[in-house]
Motif scaffolding. Sequence first.
Motif, PDB file in Angstrom:
ATOM      1  N   GLU A  51      -0.203   6.366  -2.316  1.00  0.00           N
ATOM      2  CA  GLU A  51       0.973   7.087  -1.853  1.00  0.00           C
ATOM      3  C   GLU A  51       0.620   7.924  -0.627  1.00  0.00           C
ATOM      4  N   ARG A  52       1.630   8.481  -0.007  1.00  0.00           N
ATOM      5  CA  ARG A  52       1.432   9.240   1.238  1.00  0.00           C
ATOM      6  C   ARG A  52       0.934  10.667   0.965  1.00  0.00           C
ATOM      7  N   LEU A  80       2.696   0.402   2.690  1.00  0.00           N
ATOM      8  CA  LEU A  80       2.214   0.378   1.312  1.00  0.00           C
ATOM      9  C   LEU A  80       2.732  -0.896   0.668  1.00  0.00           C
ATOM     10  N   MET A  81       2.196  -1.202  -0.519  1.00  0.00           N
ATOM     11  CA  MET A  81       2.700  -2.386  -1.227  1.00  0.00           C
ATOM     12  C   MET A  81       4.195  -2.250  -1.462  1.00  0.00           C
ATOM     13  N   SER A  82       4.621  -1.028  -1.827  1.00  0.00           N
ATOM     14  CA  SER A  82       6.043  -0.818  -2.103  1.00  0.00           C
ATOM     15  C   SER A  82       6.889  -0.939  -0.841  1.00  0.00           C
ATOM     16  N   GLU A  83       6.253  -0.867   0.327  1.00  0.00           N
ATOM     17  CA  GLU A  83       7.009  -0.955   1.583  1.00  0.00           C
ATOM     18  C   GLU A  83       6.972  -2.353   2.190  1.00  0.00           C
ATOM     19  N   LEU A  84       6.235  -3.277   1.538  1.00  0.00           N
ATOM     20  CA  LEU A  84       6.236  -4.636   2.054  1.00  0.00           C
ATOM     21  C   LEU A  84       7.665  -5.160   1.984  1.00  0.00           C
ATOM     22  N   PRO A  85       8.088  -5.891   3.022  1.00  0.00           N
ATOM     23  CA  PRO A  85       9.472  -6.366   3.005  1.00  0.00           C
ATOM     24  C   PRO A  85       9.709  -7.349   1.866  1.00  0.00           C
ATOM     25  N   TYR A  89       1.725   5.322  10.078  1.00  0.00           N
ATOM     26  CA  TYR A  89       1.302   4.942   8.739  1.00  0.00           C
ATOM     27  C   TYR A  89       1.398   3.425   8.584  1.00  0.00           C
ATOM     28  N   HIS A  97       3.110   3.934  -8.690  1.00  0.00           N
ATOM     29  CA  HIS A  97       2.497   3.643  -7.387  1.00  0.00           C
ATOM     30  C   HIS A  97       1.844   4.863  -6.746  1.00  0.00           C
ATOM     31  N   LEU A  98       1.445   5.822  -7.562  1.00  0.00           N
ATOM     32  CA  LEU A  98       0.855   7.042  -7.006  1.00  0.00           C
ATOM     33  C   LEU A  98      -0.554   6.796  -6.471  1.00  0.00           C
TER      34      LEU A  98
END
Lengths: 203, 135
Positions: free
Chosen positions: B83-84, B6-11, B3, B79-80
């Motif tokens: 999403e995954r 996502l934006m929410s997973e950017l460090p 995968y 953030h839906l």
Amino acid sequence: MSDTHAHAEIPFTTEVRPDTGLTNPKLGIWLFLASEVMLFGSLFSSYALLRMGAESWPHQRSILNVPLATLNTIILISSSVTMVLAWAALKTRNLSRYRLYMGLTLLAGVGFLVVKSFEYSEKFEHALYPSTNNFLGLYFTMTGLHACHVIGGMIVNAYLLGPGTRMWRTDPERFTNRVEVAGIYWHFVDLVWIFLFPVFYLL
Amino acid sequence: MAYGPLMSELPVARGPSPVAHDDVAAHVRGYLMVFGILMVLTLVTVAVSSLELPHGPAVAVGLTIATVKAGLVAAVFMHLRHERPLIYAALALTAVVVVSLFGITLWTETDGHAPGTRFTAPFTVAEPPATGETH
């Protein structure tokens, strides 16, 4: 307790788990919210059944305080924005801005509950209780349960604003994820109110 | 399966990183735009309800606006929108169960009672047959 257990850490709090594509807290909060949807869904369906099956139903707008509920809607939507801005501030490594927005979110939660308490006391002064009729029973049950959810979210937010902030110094990624997960819950509380408002006050 | 982030997973930005800051700034503009739309829709809901429309149209308008607002909150704030698949699958199952719950509950309204008579008070309770025995 063995040394292994003493140092055991929850896996996949910041890195994505390969098989789900998600961090564990993210998956956990969504599964929890799925159960919350069922909880509130059952109450909304009870409301629909009782209202449709009733011979007569009170004129809701004339019993409840629409201006106060509109104010509460604005407060809760505003708190959703400040919550997501708090998380965005952490993404840019701006802790002081995070504190500002999280503080505003907490303040909005207090404001919501104060307005709600005015509404409740107004009803009690007029001898309108949950036992008065089905409408008021549903009103107090559903808005009361929602208020409990607001209080729960505020406790988590207060922790993340206070002692929980210590994690920012040691593990900023994990702390940022915690704020995001708390935010997803807080937005859900807002989302439930978005339906409670028209159903009880406007229809 | 691999995968992408996502934006929410950017460090979290490690220092002055213009790219990360620009990404977040773009999202913040989106949040503020949605905030404005939610405020407008709230006022529209209240304004429409003050028109005292017939019950059917009032319910349709009120719940449609509420659904749009809830959709915006879920898609943007939660953030839906990005999403995954596993989250979508869990929520789809939830939606099916909730709709079934509503369907089964409201179905009982069609089981022979005239509309609005199911919960007509007072409910009558059959008297127990007199047996002459005392306990």
